[in-house]
Design a protein around this motif. Structure first.
Motif, PDB file in Angstrom:
ATOM      1  N   THR A  56      -5.814 -24.438  23.898  1.00  0.00           N
ATOM      2  CA  THR A  56      -6.988 -25.162  23.398  1.00  0.00           C
ATOM      3  C   THR A  56      -7.810 -25.783  24.523  1.00  0.00           C
ATOM      4  OG1 THR A  56      -5.763 -27.235  23.066  1.00  0.00           O
ATOM      5  CG2 THR A  56      -5.836 -25.684  21.217  1.00  0.00           C
ATOM      6  N   TYR A  57      -7.278 -25.836  25.729  1.00  0.00           N
ATOM      7  CA  TYR A  57      -8.084 -26.254  26.888  1.00  0.00           C
ATOM      8  C   TYR A  57      -8.713 -25.017  27.530  1.00  0.00           C
ATOM      9  CZ  TYR A  57      -5.968 -30.957  26.750  1.00  0.00           C
ATOM     10  OH  TYR A  57      -5.562 -32.214  26.384  1.00  0.00           O
ATOM     11  N   GLY A  58      -8.471 -23.879  26.934  1.00  0.00           N
ATOM     12  CA  GLY A  58      -8.984 -22.623  27.463  1.00  0.00           C
ATOM     13  C   GLY A  58      -9.671 -21.813  26.371  1.00  0.00           C
ATOM     14  N   MET A  59      -9.168 -20.579  26.155  1.00  0.00           N
ATOM     15  CA  MET A  59      -9.810 -19.638  25.239  1.00  0.00           C
ATOM     16  C   MET A  59      -9.982 -20.181  23.820  1.00  0.00           C
ATOM     17  SD  MET A  59      -8.391 -15.824  24.249  1.00  0.00           S
ATOM     18  CE  MET A  59      -7.057 -16.476  23.243  1.00  0.00           C
ATOM     19  N   ILE A  60      -8.917 -20.801  23.267  1.00  0.00           N
ATOM     20  CA  ILE A  60      -9.028 -21.306  21.884  1.00  0.00           C
ATOM     21  C   ILE A  60     -10.083 -22.403  21.804  1.00  0.00           C
ATOM     22  CG2 ILE A  60      -7.813 -22.469  19.991  1.00  0.00           C
ATOM     23  CD1 ILE A  60      -5.234 -21.078  20.877  1.00  0.00           C
ATOM     24  N   GLY A  61     -10.118 -23.285  22.821  1.00  0.00           N
ATOM     25  CA  GLY A  61     -11.138 -24.337  22.855  1.00  0.00           C
ATOM     26  C   GLY A  61     -12.551 -23.756  22.838  1.00  0.00           C
ATOM     27  N   GLY A  62     -12.757 -22.684  23.589  1.00  0.00           N
ATOM     28  CA  GLY A  62     -14.062 -22.036  23.627  1.00  0.00           C
ATOM     29  C   GLY A  62     -14.420 -21.416  22.287  1.00  0.00           C
ATOM     30  N   GLN A  63     -13.434 -20.822  21.640  1.00  0.00           N
ATOM     31  CA  GLN A  63     -13.649 -20.210  20.324  1.00  0.00           C
ATOM     32  C   GLN A  63     -14.012 -21.289  19.293  1.00  0.00           C
ATOM     33  OE1 GLN A  63     -14.046 -17.369  19.160  1.00  0.00           O
ATOM     34  NE2 GLN A  63     -13.462 -17.392  17.004  1.00  0.00           N
ATOM     35  N   VAL A  64     -13.314 -22.425  19.354  1.00  0.00           N
ATOM     36  CA  VAL A  64     -13.606 -23.530  18.428  1.00  0.00           C
ATOM     37  C   VAL A  64     -15.026 -24.042  18.664  1.00  0.00           C
ATOM     38  CG1 VAL A  64     -13.003 -25.902  17.791  1.00  0.00           C
ATOM     39  CG2 VAL A  64     -11.192 -24.213  18.164  1.00  0.00           C
ATOM     40  N   ALA A  65     -15.388 -24.261  19.924  1.00  0.00           N
ATOM     41  CA  ALA A  65     -16.740 -24.747  20.239  1.00  0.00           C
ATOM     42  C   ALA A  65     -17.784 -23.773  19.716  1.00  0.00           C
ATOM     43  CB  ALA A  65     -16.890 -24.936  21.746  1.00  0.00           C
ATOM     44  N   ASP A  66     -17.532 -22.489  19.884  1.00  0.00           N
ATOM     45  CA  ASP A  66     -18.455 -21.459  19.424  1.00  0.00           C
ATOM     46  C   ASP A  66     -18.616 -21.526  17.899  1.00  0.00           C
ATOM     47  OD1 ASP A  66     -20.206 -19.359  19.840  1.00  0.00           O
ATOM     48  OD2 ASP A  66     -18.650 -17.831  19.727  1.00  0.00           O
ATOM     49  N   LEU A  67     -17.534 -21.881  17.202  1.00  0.00           N
ATOM     50  CA  LEU A  67     -17.579 -21.973  15.735  1.00  0.00           C
ATOM     51  C   LEU A  67     -18.320 -23.222  15.256  1.00  0.00           C
ATOM     52  CD1 LEU A  67     -13.922 -20.949  14.759  1.00  0.00           C
ATOM     53  CD2 LEU A  67     -16.000 -19.757  14.029  1.00  0.00           C
ATOM     54  N   ILE A  68     -18.091 -24.356  15.950  1.00  0.00           N
ATOM     55  CA  ILE A  68     -18.596 -25.622  15.400  1.00  0.00           C
ATOM     56  C   ILE A  68     -19.982 -26.009  15.893  1.00  0.00           C
ATOM     57  CG2 ILE A  68     -16.286 -26.582  14.971  1.00  0.00           C
ATOM     58  CD1 ILE A  68     -16.542 -28.258  17.484  1.00  0.00           C
ATOM     59  N   GLU A  69     -20.390 -25.501  17.051  1.00  0.00           N
ATOM     60  CA  GLU A  69     -21.689 -25.915  17.572  1.00  0.00           C
ATOM     61  C   GLU A  69     -22.794 -25.109  16.895  1.00  0.00           C
ATOM     62  OE1 GLU A  69     -21.995 -28.514  19.455  1.00  0.00           O
ATOM     63  OE2 GLU A  69     -19.871 -28.771  19.961  1.00  0.00           O
ATOM     64  N   SER A  70     -23.756 -25.819  16.399  1.00  0.00           N
ATOM     65  CA  SER A  70     -24.868 -25.170  15.710  1.00  0.00           C
ATOM     66  C   SER A  70     -25.600 -24.234  16.670  1.00  0.00           C
ATOM     67  CB  SER A  70     -25.815 -26.231  15.174  1.00  0.00           C
ATOM     68  OG  SER A  70     -27.072 -25.649  14.920  1.00  0.00           O
ATOM     69  N   LYS A  71     -25.786 -22.990  16.226  1.00  0.00           N
ATOM     70  CA  LYS A  71     -26.405 -21.986  17.100  1.00  0.00           C
ATOM     71  C   LYS A  71     -27.845 -22.350  17.455  1.00  0.00           C
ATOM     72  CE  LYS A  71     -22.779 -19.319  16.568  1.00  0.00           C
ATOM     73  NZ  LYS A  71     -21.731 -19.295  17.565  1.00  0.00           N
ATOM     74  N   SER A  72     -28.530 -23.073  16.572  1.00  0.00           N
ATOM     75  CA  SER A  72     -29.966 -23.297  16.767  1.00  0.00           C
ATOM     76  C   SER A  72     -30.254 -24.323  17.859  1.00  0.00           C
ATOM     77  CB  SER A  72     -30.608 -23.742  15.455  1.00  0.00           C
ATOM     78  OG  SER A  72     -29.925 -24.858  14.940  1.00  0.00           O
ATOM     79  N   ASP A  73     -29.451 -25.389  17.939  1.00  0.00           N
ATOM     80  CA  ASP A  73     -29.788 -26.423  18.928  1.00  0.00           C
ATOM     81  C   ASP A  73     -28.728 -26.559  20.024  1.00  0.00           C
ATOM     82  OD1 ASP A  73     -27.881 -27.439  17.324  1.00  0.00           O
ATOM     83  OD2 ASP A  73     -28.818 -29.395  16.993  1.00  0.00           O
ATOM     84  N   VAL A  74     -28.045 -25.438  20.332  1.00  0.00           N
ATOM     85  CA  VAL A  74     -27.058 -25.459  21.400  1.00  0.00           C
ATOM     86  C   VAL A  74     -27.784 -25.478  22.754  1.00  0.00           C
ATOM     87  CG1 VAL A  74     -26.791 -22.951  21.494  1.00  0.00           C
ATOM     88  CG2 VAL A  74     -24.880 -24.404  22.133  1.00  0.00           C
ATOM     89  N   ASP A  75     -27.325 -26.337  23.672  1.00  0.00           N
ATOM     90  CA  ASP A  75     -28.005 -26.445  24.970  1.00  0.00           C
ATOM     91  C   ASP A  75     -27.200 -25.746  26.076  1.00  0.00           C
ATOM     92  OD1 ASP A  75     -25.903 -28.125  25.262  1.00  0.00           O
ATOM     93  OD2 ASP A  75     -27.077 -29.964  25.477  1.00  0.00           O
ATOM     94  N   LEU A  76     -27.755 -25.741  27.268  1.00  0.00           N
ATOM     95  CA  LEU A  76     -27.155 -25.005  28.373  1.00  0.00           C
ATOM     96  C   LEU A  76     -25.753 -25.508  28.747  1.00  0.00           C
ATOM     97  CD1 LEU A  76     -28.076 -22.520  29.870  1.00  0.00           C
ATOM     98  CD2 LEU A  76     -29.006 -23.986  31.664  1.00  0.00           C
ATOM     99  N   PRO A  77     -25.514 -26.833  28.851  1.00  0.00           N
ATOM    100  CA  PRO A  77     -24.145 -27.283  29.167  1.00  0.00           C
ATOM    101  C   PRO A  77     -23.127 -26.806  28.129  1.00  0.00           C
ATOM    102  CG  PRO A  77     -25.697 -29.106  29.412  1.00  0.00           C
ATOM    103  CD  PRO A  77     -26.462 -27.966  28.798  1.00  0.00           C
TER     104      PRO A  77
END
Lengths: 276, 276
Positions: free
Chosen positions: B147-168
């Motif tokens: 979860t500090y690696g690949m799973i964490g990235g997958q979770v972020a990809d799922l929960i962050e709204s695609k429309s207002d996602v920023d560069l960081p």
């Protein structure tokens, strides 16, 4: 004496270590860490970790040194419950009076939280010293958790028709779905304590008998599995025999094994709740 | 030269070892082993295992000794695809022109096959000699997969709204969802080869640049992720810069690193297929 009272000291050590080994909920992305903590903390008898510590004590080892494998086994057990509860598998909405992980966090998070717990379970074994002990624990736990172990038992339970399942198949399901991880728990205790080959074997056989008794009691109480092919009176006798065999294995270890003896007795005491 | 031709020798070694490391389909319960083999064998560019071997070669190590971690990384990658394709996540019916694992074997078996592959991936690291090397590989791969690696990235990809996602946030998702495992691949190569701290760092930075370039190319081709916030021309330049930086890191290793150089070039060559 009640399990929670008798094992108060063990349980306090285990809860503290589980809390410590889990990623903090504050760590981004929080939701996955909350889901993992939800799946592990606050509930559960900690039967597998308690078995690890009881076996270490029986072999004259240091229980503090066994807390990492104890947590590993609880994480494996917890992940298996999270995945088994999913709609595609058992489709359970509640577990121990609480919503299941996917009911609370969504199916996607429950799948990923299970993956996270499984990864963490094997990761923390790498922190055990010395390296050779860490690798023996990794081999024992990963084999018991994999498709030749727990997953294999879960698959068999899913694919074998409940109506015409026979005794050898029930034995396969029990020894794999539940038994392998219970056996691994006591074997991990023996590994941590550096038990001799002879004592290791006694501990291992205790684990085999206890694992089979554990699943048989569950089936007896739930009225499925073994209950379908063995009459209640005979099943009860079978459980008594398994418990007696388990206890006999660790008798040569004397008073050091009193917690292993007590665990076996407590398992038997779950029985009279249901009339035969 | 084409990837499949240039890396023919590597790919043959990898395919053989993957086949060997997977449980045989004949092993009971067959269906889970068939599902695991289906998810791994027959398709896939083996990008991560090839990276492992290329990094070993660049560090002057023996590629045969790196085949177990190479398989481990491919099993992790494969399990993540099986779980990500599930209806509760990306809900994909096809992958590389074939039905996804859950379409072929059912959702229950796909969940369990993913669990089986993840367990196997970390289990086989215990077979690496010497023990200290095995534990370094376990730490690297389990951390990168968790979860500090690949799973964490997958979770972020799922929960962050695609429309207002920023560069960081895009950087977080890229470096975790894809980057961590790509970085781990080359770092595992450096570990197996026993690279010096200085060379280890160069290899690691190559992996960071390449991982980011890899995800950026994907986003460029798919028109999502970075493509949403960076203009095509700029994104293309960013990718060129990342590839140049990756190549520069391993230049001091000379001809031994030619396969690492070639991999970076091949990644860049995926670009012109799509007009900007």
């Amino acid at each position: 004496m009640k399990y929670e009272v008798y094992f108060k000291h063990y349980l306090a050590l285990i809860e503290k270590k589980l809390e410590e080994m889990l990623p903090p909920a504050s760590q981004y992305p929080s939701v996955i860490h909350e889901a993992m903590r939800y799946a592990v903390l606050g509930t559960g008898k900690r039967f597998r970790p308690v078995l690890v510590l009881a076996a270490v004590e029986a072999c004259g080892g240091n229980i503090e040194e066994a807390l990492i494998p104890a947590c590993s086994l609880e994480f494996i057990h917890s992940y298996s419950l999270v995945h088994d509860d999913l709609p595609a598998l058992d489709n359970d909405d509640a577990r121990r009076g609480q919503p299941t992980c996917h009911k609370q966090f969504g199916e996607d998070m429950a799948i990923l939280a299970g993956d996270g717990l499984l990864t963490l379970a094997l990761q923390i074994l790498g922190w055990v010293e010395p390296p050779k002990r860490a690798l023996r624990l990794l081999a024992e736990i990963s084999t018991s958790a994999g498709t030749y172990g727990m997953i294999g038992g879960q698959v068999a339970d899913l694919i074998e028709s409940k109506s015409d399942v026979d005794l050898p198949m029930l034995d396969y399901i029990s020894t794999h779905k539940t038994g392998k991880l219970i056996k691994a728990s006591v074997v991990c205790g023996a590994i941590v304590a550096g038990a001799s080959a002879e004592i290791h074997q006694k501990i291992l056989r205790y684990g085999e008998y206890l694992g089979l008794a554990f699943q048989s009691v569950d089936d007896f109480l739930d009225g499925d599995g073994y209950s379908v092919v063995i009459k209640p009176r005979e099943l009860k006798q079978k459980i008594r025999d398994l418990i007696a065999k388990a206890k006999k294995e660790v008798r040569p270890l004397g008073r050091k094994a009193e917690k292993m003896q007590a665990l076996a007795d407590m398992l038997l005491r779950r029985m009279p709740k249901i009339k035969t």
